[in-house]
Write a protein that holds these residues in place. Structure first.
Motif, PDB file in Angstrom:
ATOM      1  N   ILE A  64       0.302  -1.298   0.111  1.00  0.00           N
ATOM      2  CA  ILE A  64       0.055  -0.082   0.112  1.00  0.00           C
ATOM      3  C   ILE A  64       0.467   1.315  -0.248  1.00  0.00           C
ATOM      4  CG2 ILE A  64      -2.072   1.496   1.640  1.00  0.00           C
ATOM      5  CD1 ILE A  64      -2.363  -1.480   2.324  1.00  0.00           C
ATOM      6  N   ALA A  65       1.800   1.372   0.534  1.00  0.00           N
ATOM      7  CA  ALA A  65       2.984   2.647   0.760  1.00  0.00           C
ATOM      8  C   ALA A  65       3.430   2.949  -0.227  1.00  0.00           C
ATOM      9  CB  ALA A  65       4.129   2.236   2.073  1.00  0.00           C
ATOM     10  N   VAL A  66       4.015   1.904  -1.770  1.00  0.00           N
ATOM     11  CA  VAL A  66       4.019   2.266  -2.245  1.00  0.00           C
ATOM     12  C   VAL A  66       3.531   3.205  -3.312  1.00  0.00           C
ATOM     13  CG1 VAL A  66       5.199   0.777  -4.036  1.00  0.00           C
ATOM     14  CG2 VAL A  66       6.160  -0.159  -2.444  1.00  0.00           C
ATOM     15  N   GLN A 306      -9.585  -4.822   5.716  1.00  0.00           N
ATOM     16  CA  GLN A 306      -8.054  -5.390   5.830  1.00  0.00           C
ATOM     17  C   GLN A 306      -7.328  -3.987   5.287  1.00  0.00           C
ATOM     18  OE1 GLN A 306      -6.984  -9.790   5.981  1.00  0.00           O
ATOM     19  NE2 GLN A 306      -8.321  -9.864   7.478  1.00  0.00           N
ATOM     20  N   ALA A 307      -7.166  -3.604   4.581  1.00  0.00           N
ATOM     21  CA  ALA A 307      -6.188  -2.436   3.312  1.00  0.00           C
ATOM     22  C   ALA A 307      -7.071  -0.927   3.690  1.00  0.00           C
ATOM     23  CB  ALA A 307      -6.919  -2.486   2.138  1.00  0.00           C
ATOM     24  N   LEU A 308      -7.683  -1.005   4.110  1.00  0.00           N
ATOM     25  CA  LEU A 308      -8.229   0.473   4.824  1.00  0.00           C
ATOM     26  C   LEU A 308      -7.608   0.458   6.470  1.00  0.00           C
ATOM     27  CD1 LEU A 308     -11.828   0.497   2.992  1.00  0.00           C
ATOM     28  CD2 LEU A 308     -10.150   2.259   2.425  1.00  0.00           C
ATOM     29  N   TRP A 309      -7.875  -0.917   7.022  1.00  0.00           N
ATOM     30  CA  TRP A 309      -7.619  -0.625   8.633  1.00  0.00           C
ATOM     31  C   TRP A 309      -6.186  -0.357   8.378  1.00  0.00           C
ATOM     32  CZ3 TRP A 309      -3.344  -2.855  11.349  1.00  0.00           C
ATOM     33  CH2 TRP A 309      -3.349  -2.158  13.137  1.00  0.00           C
ATOM     34  N   ILE A 310      -4.713  -1.040   7.291  1.00  0.00           N
ATOM     35  CA  ILE A 310      -3.772  -0.393   7.275  1.00  0.00           C
ATOM     36  C   ILE A 310      -3.775   1.174   7.259  1.00  0.00           C
ATOM     37  CG2 ILE A 310      -1.865  -0.355   5.710  1.00  0.00           C
ATOM     38  CD1 ILE A 310      -2.336  -3.783   5.420  1.00  0.00           C
ATOM     39  N   ASP A 332      -7.869  -0.131  -2.918  1.00  0.00           N
ATOM     40  CA  ASP A 332      -7.704  -0.842  -4.140  1.00  0.00           C
ATOM     41  C   ASP A 332      -6.287  -1.410  -4.767  1.00  0.00           C
ATOM     42  OD1 ASP A 332      -9.919   0.015  -5.261  1.00  0.00           O
ATOM     43  OD2 ASP A 332      -8.864   1.859  -6.602  1.00  0.00           O
ATOM     44  N   VAL A 333      -5.344  -1.869  -3.559  1.00  0.00           N
ATOM     45  CA  VAL A 333      -4.677  -2.508  -4.377  1.00  0.00           C
ATOM     46  C   VAL A 333      -4.658  -3.578  -3.556  1.00  0.00           C
ATOM     47  CG1 VAL A 333      -2.392  -2.920  -2.211  1.00  0.00           C
ATOM     48  CG2 VAL A 333      -2.702  -0.571  -3.299  1.00  0.00           C
ATOM     49  N   MET A 355     -15.424  -6.838   2.195  1.00  0.00           N
ATOM     50  CA  MET A 355     -14.923  -5.724   3.332  1.00  0.00           C
ATOM     51  C   MET A 355     -16.196  -6.093   4.391  1.00  0.00           C
ATOM     52  SD  MET A 355     -14.099  -2.075   2.334  1.00  0.00           S
ATOM     53  CE  MET A 355     -15.872  -1.543   2.432  1.00  0.00           C
ATOM     54  N   LYS A 356     -15.360  -6.310   5.562  1.00  0.00           N
ATOM     55  CA  LYS A 356     -16.045  -6.583   6.419  1.00  0.00           C
ATOM     56  C   LYS A 356     -16.415  -5.406   7.661  1.00  0.00           C
ATOM     57  CE  LYS A 356     -12.838 -10.614   7.366  1.00  0.00           C
ATOM     58  NZ  LYS A 356     -12.862 -10.378   9.325  1.00  0.00           N
ATOM     59  N   VAL A 357     -16.720  -5.675   8.904  1.00  0.00           N
ATOM     60  CA  VAL A 357     -16.495  -4.793  10.449  1.00  0.00           C
ATOM     61  C   VAL A 357     -15.208  -5.436  11.233  1.00  0.00           C
ATOM     62  CG1 VAL A 357     -17.089  -3.997  12.305  1.00  0.00           C
ATOM     63  CG2 VAL A 357     -18.347  -3.700  10.354  1.00  0.00           C
ATOM     64  N   GLU A 358     -13.869  -5.361  10.568  1.00  0.00           N
ATOM     65  CA  GLU A 358     -12.949  -6.214  10.878  1.00  0.00           C
ATOM     66  C   GLU A 358     -13.323  -5.580  12.580  1.00  0.00           C
ATOM     67  OE1 GLU A 358     -10.591  -8.179   9.490  1.00  0.00           O
ATOM     68  OE2 GLU A 358     -11.579  -6.745   7.444  1.00  0.00           O
ATOM     69  N   GLY A 359     -12.772  -7.231  13.491  1.00  0.00           N
ATOM     70  CA  GLY A 359     -12.614  -7.021  14.743  1.00  0.00           C
ATOM     71  C   GLY A 359     -14.167  -7.347  15.740  1.00  0.00           C
ATOM     72  N   ALA A 360     -14.533  -7.420  14.200  1.00  0.00           N
ATOM     73  CA  ALA A 360     -16.583  -8.072  15.251  1.00  0.00           C
ATOM     74  C   ALA A 360     -16.593  -8.935  15.743  1.00  0.00           C
ATOM     75  CB  ALA A 360     -17.724  -7.137  14.137  1.00  0.00           C
ATOM     76  N   LEU A 361     -15.681  -9.960  15.601  1.00  0.00           N
ATOM     77  CA  LEU A 361     -15.607 -11.504  15.715  1.00  0.00           C
ATOM     78  C   LEU A 361     -15.877 -12.247  16.850  1.00  0.00           C
ATOM     79  CD1 LEU A 361     -15.614 -12.973  11.754  1.00  0.00           C
ATOM     80  CD2 LEU A 361     -17.767 -12.280  12.940  1.00  0.00           C
TER      81      LEU A 361
END
Length: 401
Positions: A64-66, A306-310, A332-333, A355-361
């Motif tokens: 993502i950083a690149v 997960q890309a968006l969490w980053i 989009d990466v 996409m999903k809500v991360e950390g909800a499970l």
């Protein structure tokens, strides 16, 4: 046969690529796979960006950083496959670890308490602790920042984060140049076996299904070679399934032991594969469930959330400014569309959403899948926070309170 070169670092989580070549999965897909062993993430990045290899075993945040131009001049990379979930740990020198809970098993399974102990230990230590990270844009570094931030530690003020290649960490700890490091296996287990430090936290206990390495490609090459990419993903997915089978762990450890791969003793590699890690030299191994996943629960699926969490963490720590265009570029990466195209025909169950809500499970959950049955495992963050990719600003505001 289609010749393909993939760059990798000597880490246990390179296993799917090693198995794809050594166990014939790539050959069965008509791919003549060459693995290019590389020492540092910066060198691996450059090999990929400048076309020396067609794909790479890459830190997810680095890809993502690149793309965002944070690690070098912007270059379009895509990640259609995750090579693993979790697999890293934090090792601290024994002198520092003495200020934490004396029971290593309690420490590693109670990341909330040990984060506060760690914060207190910083003030008592003889210097500002120097902690090795494998790259500024690594999952490890972002998880470390997240964990420290929970306890009120300012990572850019209260500790010194020093970038070193994973294979240099043990020697740097031996020489006293760092006071600890966070990296992937087998380097944590090696540091413990040599009596240089103790494992005080594991990535899986900070984020139960934390994103780690991806199979990254230059976007232009990926789009121009769609049929080859599909065959490659089938081979790597089959290899990942083989790696996740406990019956294959001993053989896999010996494959990774070879000097052209990880080049470290199989007994140390086996620790990460089995999730039975010695936390302090001389102690009995401790079970850390789901320490490293390759295939189960659609581990290879590149969730855009997960890309968006980053991305959210890059914003949180001032590495990038928040704006809609940058957010979209980061998401989009990760390319679930390519994953579905390549693996849908192979009958692999895969999520119906991207996409999903991360950390909800908090427990295993059967979910809708395009085909077959699919259960997702617990993905809880240690602090109980959840990340809604549709409300990144709200998530960051809550963390700042």
């Amino acid at each position: 046969m289609t010749p393909l070169s993939i760059a990798f670092l000597p880490l246990t989580d390179s296993a799917p690529l090693v198995a794809a070549r050594a166990k014939g999965f790539a050959e069965a897909q008509g791919i003549d796979l060459s693995l290019v062993r590389t020492t540092s993430w910066a060198t691996l990045r450059d090999r990929l960006v400048y076309g020396q290899v067609q794909a790479a075993h890459m830190l997810a945040p680095l890809a993502i950083a690149v793309n965002l131009g944070l690690s070098q001049h912007p270059a379009a990379l895509s990640a259609p496959f995750k090579l693993n979930v979790n697999g890293n740990a934090l090792v601290m020198a024994s002198e520092f670890a003495q200020a934490l809970d004396p029971d290593p098993a309690k420490r590693v399974h109670d990341p909330e308490a040990v984060a506060h102990d760690f914060a207190n230990a910083i003030g008592l230590y003889r210097r500002k602790p120097v902690i090795g990270v494998v790259h500024r844009f690594s999952s490890h570094a972002l998880m470390l920042r997240y964990w420290l931030g929970y306890a009120g530690v300012e990572p850019d003020r209260d500790v010194h984060l020093r970038v070193l290649p994973p294979s240099f960490m043990v020697e740097a700890l031996r020489l006293g140049e760092i006071d600890g490091f966070i990296a992937g296996e087998p380097w944590n287990s090696i540091a413990v076996a040599e009596g240089l430090g103790e494992i005080v936290a594991a990535g899986v206990d900070i984020w139960k299904r934390g994103v780690e390495k991806v199979l990254a490609m230059r976007t232009d090459w990926m789009e121009a070679n769609a049929e080859t990419v599909d065959r490659l993903l089938v081979a790597v997915s089959q290899a990942a399934a083989w790696c996740d089978d406990p019956a294959n762990r001993e053989e896999l450890a010996h494959l990774l032991e070879r000097p052209e791969h990880v080049g470290q003793p199989a007994e140390w590699i086996m620790a990460g594969l089995s999730g039975r890690l010695v936390l302090r030299c001389g102690d009995a191994p401790v079970d850390i469930p789901d320490f490293l996943l390759f295939h189960r629960e659609a581990s290879g699926f590149p969730w855009r959330s997960q890309a968006l969490w980053i991305y959210s963490q890059l914003v949180r720590w001032g590495m990038v400014k928040a704006d809609a265009a940058t957010e979209r570029q980061a998401a989009d990466v990760f390319r679930p569309d390519i994953y579905r195209r390549a693996l849908g025909g192979a009958g692999l169950p895969m999520p119906g959403a991207s996409m999903k809500v991360e950390g909800a499970l908090t427990a295993p959950l059967p979910v809708g899948a395009h085909r077959g049955a699919l259960t997702l495992g617990p993905d809880r963050f240690f602090d109980g926070a959840v990340f809604d990719p549709d409300d990144i600003a709200g998530y960051l505001a809550a963390l700042a309170r």
